[in-house]
Design an enzyme around this catalytic site. Structure first.
Site, PDB file in Angstrom:
ATOM      1  N   CYS A 390       1.001  -1.225  -0.159  1.00 22.07           N
ATOM      2  CA  CYS A 390       0.070   0.041  -0.195  1.00 22.07           C
ATOM      3  C   CYS A 390       0.786   1.230  -0.256  1.00 22.07           C
ATOM      4  CB  CYS A 390      -1.031   0.023   0.972  1.00 22.07           C
ATOM      5  SG  CYS A 390      -2.771   0.857   0.353  1.00 22.07           S
ATOM      6  N   HIS A 516      -3.654  -5.394   0.375  1.00 21.32           N
ATOM      7  CA  HIS A 516      -2.511  -5.522   1.537  1.00 21.32           C
ATOM      8  C   HIS A 516      -2.382  -7.617   1.587  1.00 21.32           C
ATOM      9  CE1 HIS A 516      -2.646  -1.917   3.938  1.00 21.32           C
ATOM     10  NE2 HIS A 516      -3.711  -1.894   2.726  1.00 21.32           N
ATOM     11  N   GLU A 518      -1.255  -9.474   2.871  1.00 18.89           N
ATOM     12  CA  GLU A 518      -1.034  -9.652   5.043  1.00 18.89           C
ATOM     13  C   GLU A 518      -2.538 -10.402   4.977  1.00 18.89           C
ATOM     14  OE1 GLU A 518      -1.314  -6.380   4.269  1.00 18.89           O
ATOM     15  OE2 GLU A 518      -1.621  -5.318   5.700  1.00 18.89           O
TER      16      GLU A 518
HETATM   17  N1  GLN Z   1      -2.127   6.801   2.523  1.00 18.03           N
HETATM   18  C1  GLN Z   1      -1.963   5.863   1.609  1.00 18.03           C
HETATM   19  C2  GLN Z   1      -4.179   6.550   0.664  1.00 18.03           C
HETATM   20  O1  GLN Z   1      -4.330   6.311   1.772  1.00 18.03           O
HETATM   21  C3  GLN Z   1      -1.271   4.269   1.769  1.00 18.03           C
HETATM   22  C4  GLN Z   1      -2.805   3.681   2.802  1.00 18.03           C
HETATM   23  C5  GLN Z   1      -2.369   2.502   3.025  1.00 18.03           C
HETATM   24  O2  GLN Z   1      -1.388   2.141   3.217  1.00 18.03           O
HETATM   25  N2  GLN Z   1      -3.005   1.890   3.982  1.00 18.03           N
HETATM   26  O3  GLN Z   1      -3.751   5.724   0.013  1.00 18.03           O
END
Ligand code: GLN
Length: 545
Positions: A390, A516, A518
Protein backbone atom coordinates in the site's frame (compact mmCIF):
# COMPACT_ATOMS: atom_id res chain seq x y z
CA UNK A 1 -34.91 -28.70 27.17
CA UNK A 2 -34.74 -25.05 26.05
CA UNK A 3 -36.48 -22.90 28.62
CA UNK A 4 -38.61 -21.03 26.11
CA UNK A 5 -39.50 -24.20 24.26
CA UNK A 6 -38.05 -22.96 20.95
CA UNK A 7 -35.28 -24.96 19.39
CA UNK A 8 -32.52 -22.94 17.83
CA UNK A 9 -30.30 -24.52 15.25
CA UNK A 10 -27.38 -22.24 15.93
CA UNK A 11 -25.83 -22.32 19.38
CA UNK A 12 -24.01 -19.40 20.93
CA UNK A 13 -20.86 -19.28 22.99
CA UNK A 14 -19.82 -16.10 24.81
CA UNK A 15 -16.25 -15.49 25.84
CA UNK A 16 -15.77 -12.98 28.65
CA UNK A 17 -12.62 -12.03 30.52
CA UNK A 18 -11.62 -10.82 33.94
CA UNK A 19 -8.74 -9.96 36.30
CA UNK A 20 -6.72 -8.15 33.63
CA UNK A 21 -6.89 -7.34 29.98
CA UNK A 22 -4.52 -8.92 27.44
CA UNK A 23 -5.09 -12.48 28.66
CA UNK A 24 -5.83 -13.58 25.12
CA UNK A 25 -9.61 -13.92 24.87
CA UNK A 26 -9.29 -13.69 21.10
CA UNK A 27 -6.86 -16.59 20.99
CA UNK A 28 -8.97 -18.72 23.35
CA UNK A 29 -12.08 -17.97 21.27
CA UNK A 30 -10.18 -18.77 18.06
CA UNK A 31 -8.74 -21.98 19.51
CA UNK A 32 -12.11 -23.23 20.69
CA UNK A 33 -13.58 -22.33 17.31
CA UNK A 34 -10.78 -24.16 15.54
CA UNK A 35 -11.33 -27.33 17.55
CA UNK A 36 -15.08 -27.25 16.95
CA UNK A 37 -14.47 -26.63 13.25
CA UNK A 38 -12.05 -29.54 13.11
CA UNK A 39 -14.92 -31.75 14.29
CA UNK A 40 -16.92 -30.81 11.23
CA UNK A 41 -18.99 -27.98 12.71
CA UNK A 42 -19.30 -24.63 10.97
CA UNK A 43 -18.23 -21.88 13.33
CA UNK A 44 -17.77 -18.13 13.20
CA UNK A 45 -16.46 -15.68 15.76
CA UNK A 46 -17.72 -12.19 16.50
CA UNK A 47 -16.13 -9.46 18.57
CA UNK A 48 -18.11 -6.92 20.58
CA UNK A 49 -15.97 -3.88 21.38
CA UNK A 50 -17.00 -1.55 24.18
CA UNK A 51 -15.66 1.74 22.80
CA UNK A 52 -17.71 4.54 21.24
CA UNK A 53 -15.95 4.76 17.88
CA UNK A 54 -18.33 3.35 15.29
CA UNK A 55 -15.45 1.24 14.01
CA UNK A 56 -11.68 1.22 14.62
CA UNK A 57 -11.03 2.75 11.17
CA UNK A 58 -10.51 6.21 12.59
CA UNK A 59 -8.27 5.03 15.44
CA UNK A 60 -4.55 5.67 15.41
CA UNK A 61 -2.71 2.30 15.34
CA UNK A 62 -0.90 3.37 18.53
CA UNK A 63 -4.31 3.27 20.25
CA UNK A 64 -5.61 -0.03 19.09
CA UNK A 65 -3.09 -1.77 16.85
CA UNK A 66 -3.80 -2.68 13.26
CA UNK A 67 -7.15 -2.07 11.63
CA UNK A 68 -8.17 -5.33 9.99
CA UNK A 69 -10.21 -5.12 6.79
CA UNK A 70 -12.69 -7.76 5.65
CA UNK A 71 -13.76 -8.72 2.11
CA UNK A 72 -16.95 -6.69 2.46
CA UNK A 73 -14.92 -3.60 3.35
CA UNK A 74 -15.48 -3.41 7.10
CA UNK A 75 -12.73 -1.79 9.14
CA UNK A 76 -12.47 -3.99 12.20
CA UNK A 77 -10.58 -5.01 15.32
CA UNK A 78 -7.36 -6.94 14.86
CA UNK A 79 -8.81 -9.96 16.63
CA UNK A 80 -10.77 -10.65 13.45
CA UNK A 81 -7.41 -11.31 11.84
CA UNK A 82 -6.83 -14.11 14.34
CA UNK A 83 -10.28 -15.51 13.67
CA UNK A 84 -9.55 -15.73 9.95
CA UNK A 85 -6.00 -17.00 10.36
CA UNK A 86 -7.24 -19.80 12.63
CA UNK A 87 -10.48 -20.71 10.90
CA UNK A 88 -9.56 -19.99 7.30
CA UNK A 89 -13.07 -18.59 6.76
CA UNK A 90 -13.67 -14.92 5.83
CA UNK A 91 -15.33 -12.64 8.38
CA UNK A 92 -17.52 -9.64 7.60
CA UNK A 93 -18.93 -6.43 9.10
CA UNK A 94 -21.32 -8.48 11.21
CA UNK A 95 -18.34 -10.04 13.00
CA UNK A 96 -17.29 -6.81 14.69
CA UNK A 97 -19.72 -4.55 16.49
CA UNK A 98 -18.76 -1.63 18.72
CA UNK A 99 -20.81 0.19 21.33
CA UNK A 100 -20.51 3.17 19.00
CA UNK A 101 -22.26 1.26 16.21
CA UNK A 102 -24.98 0.05 18.56
CA UNK A 103 -25.72 3.60 19.73
CA UNK A 104 -25.44 4.93 16.18
CA UNK A 105 -28.10 2.48 15.00
CA UNK A 106 -30.41 3.16 17.93
CA UNK A 107 -30.05 6.95 17.67
CA UNK A 108 -30.63 6.87 13.91
CA UNK A 109 -33.88 5.00 14.53
CA UNK A 110 -34.81 7.50 17.21
CA UNK A 111 -34.27 10.41 14.79
CA UNK A 112 -36.49 8.69 12.24
CA UNK A 113 -39.20 8.43 14.87
CA UNK A 114 -39.15 4.62 14.85
CA UNK A 115 -39.71 4.40 18.61
CA UNK A 116 -43.13 6.03 18.32
CA UNK A 117 -42.72 8.48 21.17
CA UNK A 118 -41.33 5.99 23.67
CA UNK A 119 -38.48 6.92 26.03
CA UNK A 120 -35.33 5.40 24.52
CA UNK A 121 -33.28 3.61 27.18
CA UNK A 122 -30.23 1.40 27.66
CA UNK A 123 -32.59 -1.40 28.62
CA UNK A 124 -34.39 -2.46 26.47
CA UNK A 125 -33.33 -0.44 23.41
CA UNK A 126 -29.56 -0.68 23.56
CA UNK A 127 -29.61 -4.28 24.82
CA UNK A 128 -32.13 -5.22 22.11
CA UNK A 129 -29.85 -3.80 19.45
CA UNK A 130 -26.91 -5.74 20.94
CA UNK A 131 -28.94 -8.96 20.89
CA UNK A 132 -30.03 -8.30 17.33
CA UNK A 133 -26.39 -7.99 16.28
CA UNK A 134 -25.43 -11.20 18.08
CA UNK A 135 -28.29 -13.24 16.67
CA UNK A 136 -27.95 -11.86 13.17
CA UNK A 137 -24.94 -14.10 12.44
CA UNK A 138 -26.86 -17.18 13.57
CA UNK A 139 -29.88 -16.21 11.48
CA UNK A 140 -27.80 -16.42 8.32
CA UNK A 141 -28.23 -20.19 8.73
CA UNK A 142 -24.58 -20.71 7.84
CA UNK A 143 -23.26 -21.57 11.27
CA UNK A 144 -23.75 -24.31 13.81
CA UNK A 145 -21.99 -22.21 16.40
CA UNK A 146 -21.44 -18.48 16.80
CA UNK A 147 -18.77 -17.51 19.29
CA UNK A 148 -19.01 -13.94 20.58
CA UNK A 149 -16.00 -12.45 22.30
CA UNK A 150 -16.84 -9.59 24.61
CA UNK A 151 -14.10 -6.98 24.69
CA UNK A 152 -12.86 -5.47 27.95
CA UNK A 153 -13.01 -7.00 31.43
CA UNK A 154 -15.99 -7.82 33.62
CA UNK A 155 -16.53 -4.95 36.02
CA UNK A 156 -15.81 -2.33 33.35
CA UNK A 157 -18.66 0.17 33.23
CA UNK A 158 -18.41 0.16 29.45
CA UNK A 159 -19.17 -3.51 28.92
CA UNK A 160 -22.19 -3.70 31.24
CA UNK A 161 -24.81 -3.48 28.46
CA UNK A 162 -23.10 -6.34 26.60
CA UNK A 163 -23.20 -8.53 29.71
CA UNK A 164 -26.82 -7.60 30.34
CA UNK A 165 -27.65 -8.67 26.77
CA UNK A 166 -25.90 -12.01 27.38
CA UNK A 167 -27.86 -12.48 30.62
CA UNK A 168 -31.13 -11.87 28.79
CA UNK A 169 -30.18 -14.23 25.98
CA UNK A 170 -29.81 -17.15 28.36
CA UNK A 171 -33.56 -16.94 28.94
CA UNK A 172 -34.48 -16.27 25.36
CA UNK A 173 -32.31 -18.93 23.73
CA UNK A 174 -32.63 -21.58 26.39
CA UNK A 175 -30.00 -23.04 28.64
CA UNK A 176 -28.49 -25.60 26.32
CA UNK A 177 -28.32 -23.23 23.40
CA UNK A 178 -25.69 -20.99 24.85
CA UNK A 179 -22.62 -21.13 26.94
CA UNK A 180 -20.40 -18.65 28.74
CA UNK A 181 -16.67 -19.21 28.87
CA UNK A 182 -14.86 -16.92 31.29
CA UNK A 183 -11.11 -16.33 30.97
CA UNK A 184 -9.20 -15.34 34.08
CA UNK A 185 -5.68 -15.25 35.46
CA UNK A 186 -4.28 -17.53 38.16
CA UNK A 187 -1.13 -15.72 39.23
CA UNK A 188 1.88 -17.40 40.78
CA UNK A 189 3.22 -15.67 43.88
CA UNK A 190 6.93 -16.30 43.94
CA UNK A 191 7.43 -15.35 47.57
CA UNK A 192 4.67 -17.72 48.69
CA UNK A 193 5.55 -20.32 46.06
CA UNK A 194 1.84 -20.69 45.29
CA UNK A 195 -0.76 -20.27 42.59
CA UNK A 196 -3.49 -17.93 43.77
CA UNK A 197 -7.18 -18.43 42.98
CA UNK A 198 -8.61 -15.35 44.66
CA UNK A 199 -8.49 -13.05 41.60
CA UNK A 200 -10.43 -15.71 39.67
CA UNK A 201 -12.98 -16.03 42.48
CA UNK A 202 -13.50 -12.27 42.49
CA UNK A 203 -13.72 -12.09 38.74
CA UNK A 204 -16.39 -14.79 38.64
CA UNK A 205 -18.31 -13.04 41.46
CA UNK A 206 -18.25 -9.89 39.41
CA UNK A 207 -19.73 -11.76 36.47
CA UNK A 208 -22.35 -13.34 38.73
CA UNK A 209 -23.31 -9.85 39.88
CA UNK A 210 -24.30 -9.19 36.28
CA UNK A 211 -26.52 -12.26 36.48
CA UNK A 212 -24.22 -14.56 34.52
CA UNK A 213 -22.91 -17.86 35.83
CA UNK A 214 -19.93 -18.93 33.72
CA UNK A 215 -20.20 -22.50 32.42
CA UNK A 216 -16.50 -22.94 31.79
CA UNK A 217 -13.59 -21.12 33.42
CA UNK A 218 -10.36 -20.93 31.47
CA UNK A 219 -7.40 -20.03 33.69
CA UNK A 220 -4.33 -18.39 32.21
CA UNK A 221 -1.33 -19.54 34.21
CA UNK A 222 2.45 -19.76 34.09
CA UNK A 223 2.44 -23.09 35.93
CA UNK A 224 0.29 -26.22 35.58
CA UNK A 225 -2.89 -26.13 37.68
CA UNK A 226 -2.78 -28.94 40.25
CA UNK A 227 -5.94 -30.86 41.07
CA UNK A 228 -6.52 -29.10 44.39
CA UNK A 229 -6.40 -25.67 42.74
CA UNK A 230 -8.87 -26.80 40.09
CA UNK A 231 -11.16 -28.14 42.80
CA UNK A 232 -10.92 -24.93 44.75
CA UNK A 233 -11.83 -22.84 41.70
CA UNK A 234 -14.72 -25.21 40.93
CA UNK A 235 -16.02 -25.00 44.51
CA UNK A 236 -15.85 -21.25 44.86
CA UNK A 237 -16.96 -20.44 41.34
CA UNK A 238 -19.92 -22.78 41.20
CA UNK A 239 -18.83 -25.07 38.34
CA UNK A 240 -17.88 -28.72 37.99
CA UNK A 241 -14.17 -29.42 38.15
CA UNK A 242 -14.19 -30.56 34.49
CA UNK A 243 -15.20 -27.01 33.64
CA UNK A 244 -11.96 -25.60 34.98
CA UNK A 245 -9.55 -25.45 32.07
CA UNK A 246 -5.86 -24.74 32.33
CA UNK A 247 -4.40 -22.34 29.76
CA UNK A 248 -0.65 -22.42 30.18
CA UNK A 249 1.44 -19.68 28.63
CA UNK A 250 2.44 -20.94 25.20
CA UNK A 251 5.50 -20.20 23.08
CA UNK A 252 3.29 -19.32 20.14
CA UNK A 253 -0.40 -18.57 19.79
CA UNK A 254 -0.60 -21.38 17.22
CA UNK A 255 0.05 -23.90 19.98
CA UNK A 256 -3.00 -22.86 21.97
CA UNK A 257 -5.61 -24.92 20.05
CA UNK A 258 -3.59 -28.04 20.78
CA UNK A 259 -3.24 -27.13 24.45
CA UNK A 260 -6.99 -26.58 24.59
CA UNK A 261 -7.56 -29.92 22.89
CA UNK A 262 -5.49 -31.63 25.59
CA UNK A 263 -7.60 -29.87 28.22
CA UNK A 264 -10.77 -31.05 26.38
CA UNK A 265 -12.21 -27.55 26.13
CA UNK A 266 -14.12 -28.44 22.95
CA UNK A 267 -15.52 -31.66 24.40
CA UNK A 268 -16.68 -29.85 27.49
CA UNK A 269 -18.35 -27.11 25.46
CA UNK A 270 -20.18 -29.66 23.29
CA UNK A 271 -21.26 -31.67 26.30
CA UNK A 272 -22.64 -28.64 28.05
CA UNK A 273 -24.65 -27.59 25.00
CA UNK A 274 -25.99 -31.11 24.38
CA UNK A 275 -24.29 -31.36 21.01
CA UNK A 276 -23.56 -34.97 20.19
CA UNK A 277 -20.45 -35.13 18.08
CA UNK A 278 -18.33 -38.24 18.20
CA UNK A 279 -15.90 -37.04 15.52
CA UNK A 280 -12.41 -36.61 16.80
CA UNK A 281 -10.95 -33.29 15.90
CA UNK A 282 -8.70 -33.52 12.87
CA UNK A 283 -5.82 -31.14 13.49
CA UNK A 284 -3.27 -32.90 11.27
CA UNK A 285 -2.61 -30.01 8.88
CA UNK A 286 -2.39 -27.62 11.77
CA UNK A 287 0.14 -29.87 13.51
CA UNK A 288 2.19 -30.11 10.31
CA UNK A 289 2.32 -26.33 10.10
CA UNK A 290 3.29 -26.05 13.76
CA UNK A 291 6.06 -28.60 13.35
CA UNK A 292 7.58 -26.71 10.41
CA UNK A 293 7.25 -23.43 12.25
CA UNK A 294 8.97 -24.80 15.35
CA UNK A 295 11.74 -26.65 13.51
CA UNK A 296 13.09 -24.26 10.88
CA UNK A 297 16.09 -25.30 8.81
CA UNK A 298 17.15 -21.76 7.85
CA UNK A 299 16.70 -18.19 8.96
CA UNK A 300 16.25 -14.92 7.06
CA UNK A 301 16.36 -11.39 8.38
CA UNK A 302 13.74 -9.15 6.86
CA UNK A 303 13.54 -5.45 7.66
CA UNK A 304 10.05 -4.06 8.26
CA UNK A 305 10.12 -0.32 7.78
CA UNK A 306 7.22 1.54 9.30
CA UNK A 307 6.40 4.45 11.51
CA UNK A 308 4.52 2.55 14.20
CA UNK A 309 7.17 -0.08 14.90
CA UNK A 310 7.20 0.69 18.65
CA UNK A 311 3.81 -1.03 18.73
CA UNK A 312 4.15 -4.37 16.99
CA UNK A 313 0.37 -4.88 16.97
CA UNK A 314 0.21 -2.12 14.37
CA UNK A 315 1.62 -4.67 11.88
CA UNK A 316 0.02 -7.80 13.32
CA UNK A 317 -1.14 -9.38 10.06
CA UNK A 318 2.20 -8.77 8.34
CA UNK A 319 4.08 -10.45 11.18
CA UNK A 320 1.68 -13.42 11.11
CA UNK A 321 1.87 -13.70 7.31
CA UNK A 322 5.66 -14.00 7.69
CA UNK A 323 5.11 -16.87 10.13
CA UNK A 324 2.90 -18.68 7.61
CA UNK A 325 5.18 -17.92 4.66
CA UNK A 326 8.25 -18.85 6.71
CA UNK A 327 6.82 -22.23 7.74
CA UNK A 328 6.19 -23.20 4.11
CA UNK A 329 9.87 -22.52 3.42
CA UNK A 330 10.95 -24.20 6.68
CA UNK A 331 12.56 -20.86 7.42
CA UNK A 332 12.41 -18.68 10.50
CA UNK A 333 11.72 -15.10 9.52
CA UNK A 334 13.41 -12.75 11.92
CA UNK A 335 11.76 -9.37 11.51
CA UNK A 336 14.04 -6.39 12.07
CA UNK A 337 11.71 -3.59 13.11
CA UNK A 338 13.06 -0.37 11.62
CA UNK A 339 11.59 3.03 12.30
CA UNK A 340 11.10 4.94 9.06
CA UNK A 341 12.19 8.13 10.80
CA UNK A 342 15.54 6.51 11.53
CA UNK A 343 16.29 6.07 7.83
CA UNK A 344 18.51 9.11 7.45
CA UNK A 345 21.72 9.51 5.43
CA UNK A 346 24.36 6.91 6.33
CA UNK A 347 21.96 5.00 8.62
CA UNK A 348 20.21 3.66 5.54
CA UNK A 349 23.14 1.59 4.37
CA UNK A 350 24.16 0.60 7.85
CA UNK A 351 20.70 -0.70 8.71
CA UNK A 352 19.85 -2.34 5.41
CA UNK A 353 23.05 -3.73 4.00
CA UNK A 354 23.00 -7.05 5.81
CA UNK A 355 19.30 -7.75 5.46
CA UNK A 356 17.97 -10.54 3.25
CA UNK A 357 14.79 -8.69 2.35
CA UNK A 358 12.98 -5.43 3.05
CA UNK A 359 9.27 -4.73 3.43
CA UNK A 360 8.02 -1.16 3.41
CA UNK A 361 4.81 -1.07 5.40
CA UNK A 362 1.41 0.56 4.87
CA UNK A 363 0.70 3.86 6.55
CA UNK A 364 -0.81 7.32 6.40
CA UNK A 365 0.49 10.88 6.45
CA UNK A 366 3.76 12.69 6.24
CA UNK A 367 5.83 11.31 9.13
CA UNK A 368 8.68 9.01 8.14
CA UNK A 369 7.94 9.27 4.42
CA UNK A 370 11.40 10.37 3.28
CA UNK A 371 12.92 7.49 5.27
CA UNK A 372 10.74 5.01 3.42
CA UNK A 373 11.74 6.51 0.07
CA UNK A 374 15.43 6.38 1.01
CA UNK A 375 15.05 2.72 1.98
CA UNK A 376 13.41 1.84 -1.35
CA UNK A 377 16.23 3.59 -3.22
CA UNK A 378 18.81 1.53 -1.37
CA UNK A 379 17.12 -1.84 -1.89
CA UNK A 380 16.35 -1.09 -5.54
CA UNK A 381 19.92 -0.09 -6.29
CA UNK A 382 21.38 -2.98 -4.34
CA UNK A 383 18.97 -5.55 -5.68
CA UNK A 384 17.70 -6.64 -2.25
CA UNK A 385 14.33 -8.47 -2.33
CA UNK A 386 11.59 -5.91 -1.76
CA UNK A 387 7.89 -6.02 -0.98
CA UNK A 388 6.01 -2.73 -0.68
CA UNK A 389 2.50 -2.79 0.70
CA UNK A 390 0.00 0.00 0.00
CA UNK A 391 1.89 3.13 1.14
CA UNK A 392 5.04 1.04 0.67
CA UNK A 393 4.13 0.55 -2.99
CA UNK A 394 3.33 4.24 -3.37
CA UNK A 395 6.77 5.11 -1.95
CA UNK A 396 8.40 2.81 -4.49
CA UNK A 397 6.59 4.68 -7.28
CA UNK A 398 7.74 8.06 -5.94
CA UNK A 399 11.30 6.80 -5.55
CA UNK A 400 11.32 5.56 -9.15
CA UNK A 401 9.97 8.86 -10.40
CA UNK A 402 12.57 10.88 -8.50
CA UNK A 403 15.65 8.76 -9.04
CA UNK A 404 15.08 6.93 -12.32
CA UNK A 405 12.82 9.29 -14.25
CA UNK A 406 14.65 12.27 -12.75
CA UNK A 407 11.47 14.00 -11.52
CA UNK A 408 13.02 15.42 -8.39
CA UNK A 409 9.82 16.86 -6.98
CA UNK A 410 7.64 13.85 -7.60
CA UNK A 411 5.37 13.08 -4.66
CA UNK A 412 1.97 11.92 -3.52
CA UNK A 413 -0.67 14.59 -3.13
CA UNK A 414 -1.37 13.05 0.28
CA UNK A 415 1.89 14.61 1.48
CA UNK A 416 2.30 17.50 -0.95
CA UNK A 417 -0.88 18.83 -2.53
CA UNK A 418 0.82 21.02 -5.14
CA UNK A 419 3.65 18.74 -6.20
CA UNK A 420 4.87 19.21 -9.78
CA UNK A 421 4.63 15.45 -10.45
CA UNK A 422 1.66 13.97 -8.58
CA UNK A 423 2.62 10.38 -9.39
CA UNK A 424 0.36 9.21 -6.57
CA UNK A 425 -2.92 11.07 -6.57
CA UNK A 426 -6.32 11.02 -4.96
CA UNK A 427 -8.86 8.91 -6.84
CA UNK A 428 -11.58 10.88 -8.58
CA UNK A 429 -14.30 9.46 -6.35
CA UNK A 430 -12.34 10.50 -3.26
CA UNK A 431 -12.02 14.18 -4.19
CA UNK A 432 -15.07 15.50 -2.41
CA UNK A 433 -15.25 13.17 0.53
CA UNK A 434 -15.40 14.99 3.86
CA UNK A 435 -16.12 12.31 6.46
CA UNK A 436 -13.09 10.25 7.38
CA UNK A 437 -14.90 7.18 8.78
CA UNK A 438 -15.52 4.27 6.41
CA UNK A 439 -14.93 6.29 3.24
CA UNK A 440 -11.66 4.87 1.89
CA UNK A 441 -11.47 2.38 -0.94
CA UNK A 442 -12.18 -0.61 1.25
CA UNK A 443 -12.46 -4.35 0.92
CA UNK A 444 -12.03 -6.88 -1.88
CA UNK A 445 -11.46 -5.81 -5.47
CA UNK A 446 -10.48 -7.90 -8.49
CA UNK A 447 -7.11 -7.61 -10.07
CA UNK A 448 -6.01 -8.95 -13.43
CA UNK A 449 -2.38 -9.98 -13.51
CA UNK A 450 -0.27 -9.16 -16.55
CA UNK A 451 0.77 -12.13 -18.61
CA UNK A 452 4.50 -11.68 -18.07
CA UNK A 453 4.35 -10.53 -14.48
CA UNK A 454 6.22 -12.10 -11.59
CA UNK A 455 2.91 -11.81 -9.73
CA UNK A 456 1.22 -14.21 -12.15
CA UNK A 457 4.00 -16.70 -11.66
CA UNK A 458 3.66 -16.37 -7.91
CA UNK A 459 -0.13 -16.65 -7.74
CA UNK A 460 -0.25 -19.28 -10.48
CA UNK A 461 -3.37 -17.67 -12.01
CA UNK A 462 -4.31 -14.40 -13.68
CA UNK A 463 -7.39 -13.30 -11.75
CA UNK A 464 -7.07 -12.52 -8.08
CA UNK A 465 -9.08 -10.67 -5.47
CA UNK A 466 -7.37 -8.77 -2.68
CA UNK A 467 -8.38 -6.40 0.09
CA UNK A 468 -7.81 -2.66 0.02
CA UNK A 469 -7.68 0.27 2.41
CA UNK A 470 -6.48 3.49 0.82
CA UNK A 471 -7.51 6.76 -0.85
CA UNK A 472 -4.55 7.46 -3.11
CA UNK A 473 -3.56 5.68 -6.31
CA UNK A 474 -0.87 5.31 -8.93
CA UNK A 475 -1.55 8.19 -11.33
CA UNK A 476 -2.27 6.61 -14.71
CA UNK A 477 -1.34 9.88 -16.43
CA UNK A 478 2.31 8.92 -15.99
CA UNK A 479 1.99 5.22 -16.70
CA UNK A 480 3.74 5.21 -20.09
CA UNK A 481 6.63 7.26 -18.74
CA UNK A 482 7.16 4.73 -15.97
CA UNK A 483 6.85 1.78 -18.32
CA UNK A 484 9.37 3.26 -20.74
CA UNK A 485 11.76 3.68 -17.82
CA UNK A 486 11.54 0.00 -16.86
CA UNK A 487 8.79 -0.13 -14.25
CA UNK A 488 6.43 -2.98 -15.06
CA UNK A 489 2.72 -2.89 -14.27
CA UNK A 490 2.09 -6.35 -12.87
CA UNK A 491 -1.65 -6.09 -12.36
CA UNK A 492 -4.60 -3.74 -12.77
CA UNK A 493 -8.22 -3.54 -11.72
CA UNK A 494 -10.20 -4.91 -14.71
CA UNK A 495 -13.11 -2.46 -14.19
CA UNK A 496 -11.30 0.86 -13.86
CA UNK A 497 -7.71 0.11 -14.87
CA UNK A 498 -6.26 1.29 -11.55
CA UNK A 499 -2.72 0.01 -11.04
CA UNK A 500 -2.58 -2.70 -8.40
CA UNK A 501 0.96 -4.06 -8.76
CA UNK A 502 4.30 -2.65 -9.83
CA UNK A 503 7.42 -4.68 -10.50
CA UNK A 504 11.01 -4.13 -11.53
CA UNK A 505 11.75 -7.16 -13.72
CA UNK A 506 15.48 -6.63 -13.77
CA UNK A 507 15.70 -6.95 -9.98
CA UNK A 508 15.61 -10.38 -8.34
CA UNK A 509 12.36 -9.64 -6.45
CA UNK A 510 10.87 -6.19 -6.44
CA UNK A 511 7.10 -5.97 -6.01
CA UNK A 512 4.83 -3.22 -4.75
CA UNK A 513 1.13 -3.90 -4.22
CA UNK A 514 -1.61 -1.35 -3.67
CA UNK A 515 -3.62 -3.92 -1.72
CA UNK A 516 -2.98 -5.75 1.56
CA UNK A 517 -1.95 -9.37 0.94
CA UNK A 518 -1.21 -9.86 4.65
CA UNK A 519 -4.94 -9.76 5.44
CA UNK A 520 -5.60 -12.97 3.54
CA UNK A 521 -2.78 -15.13 4.84
CA UNK A 522 -3.94 -18.00 7.05
CA UNK A 523 -2.34 -21.05 8.62
CA UNK A 524 -3.89 -23.36 6.04
CA UNK A 525 -3.54 -20.90 3.15
CA UNK A 526 -0.30 -18.96 3.53
CA UNK A 527 -0.30 -16.01 1.15
CA UNK A 528 1.69 -16.76 -2.03
CA UNK A 529 3.32 -13.31 -2.03
CA UNK A 530 4.73 -13.84 1.44
CA UNK A 531 5.76 -17.41 0.64
CA UNK A 532 7.69 -16.27 -2.42
CA UNK A 533 9.10 -13.17 -0.75
CA UNK A 534 10.56 -15.34 2.03
CA UNK A 535 11.87 -17.75 -0.61
CA UNK A 536 13.48 -14.90 -2.57
CA UNK A 537 15.08 -13.58 0.63
CA UNK A 538 16.41 -17.04 1.41
CA UNK A 539 17.82 -17.46 -2.10
CA UNK A 540 19.41 -14.03 -1.85
CA UNK A 541 20.95 -14.89 1.50
CA UNK A 542 22.38 -18.11 0.11
CA UNK A 543 23.73 -16.31 -2.95
CA UNK A 544 25.74 -13.98 -0.70
CA UNK A 545 27.66 -16.84 0.91
N1 GLN B 1 -2.06 6.63 2.85
C1 GLN B 1 -2.15 5.88 1.65
C2 GLN B 1 -3.52 6.01 1.01
O1 GLN B 1 -4.48 6.33 1.67
C3 GLN B 1 -1.82 4.42 1.88
C4 GLN B 1 -2.75 3.71 2.80
C5 GLN B 1 -2.22 2.42 3.36
O2 GLN B 1 -1.02 2.17 3.35
N2 GLN B 1 -3.10 1.59 3.90
O3 GLN B 1 -3.66 5.77 -0.15
Amino acid sequence: MPLNGKHQKTKYIFVTGGVTSSLGKGIIASSLAKLLQSRGLSVTIQKLDPYLNVDPGTLNPYEHGECYVTDDGAETDLDLGHYERFLNVPTSQANNVTTGRIYYNVLSKERKGDFLGKTVQVIPHITDEIKRNILQLGKSGKFDIVITEIGGCVGDIESLPFLEAVRQLKWELGEKNMLTVHLTLVPYLKSAGELKTKPTQHSVKQLQMSGIQPDIIVCRTEHPLPGDIRKKIALFCNVEVQSVIEAMDAKTIYEVPLLMKKEKLDQRALYMMDIYNDKDSDMKKWEEFLYKFKHPESEVRIGLIGKYVELRDAYKSIAEAFIHGGAVNKTKVKIEWIHSESMVAEAVEEKLKDLDGVLVAPGFGERGIEGKIAAVKYVRENNIPFLGICLGMQMAVIEYARNVLGWENAHSTEMEKTTEYPVIDLMADQQNIENKGGTMRLGAYNCKLSEKSLAKKIYGKSKISERHRHRWEFNNKYRTDFEKAGLFIGGTNPENDLVEIIEIPKNRFFIGVQYHPELKSTVLQPHPLFVSFVKASLDYKNSKK
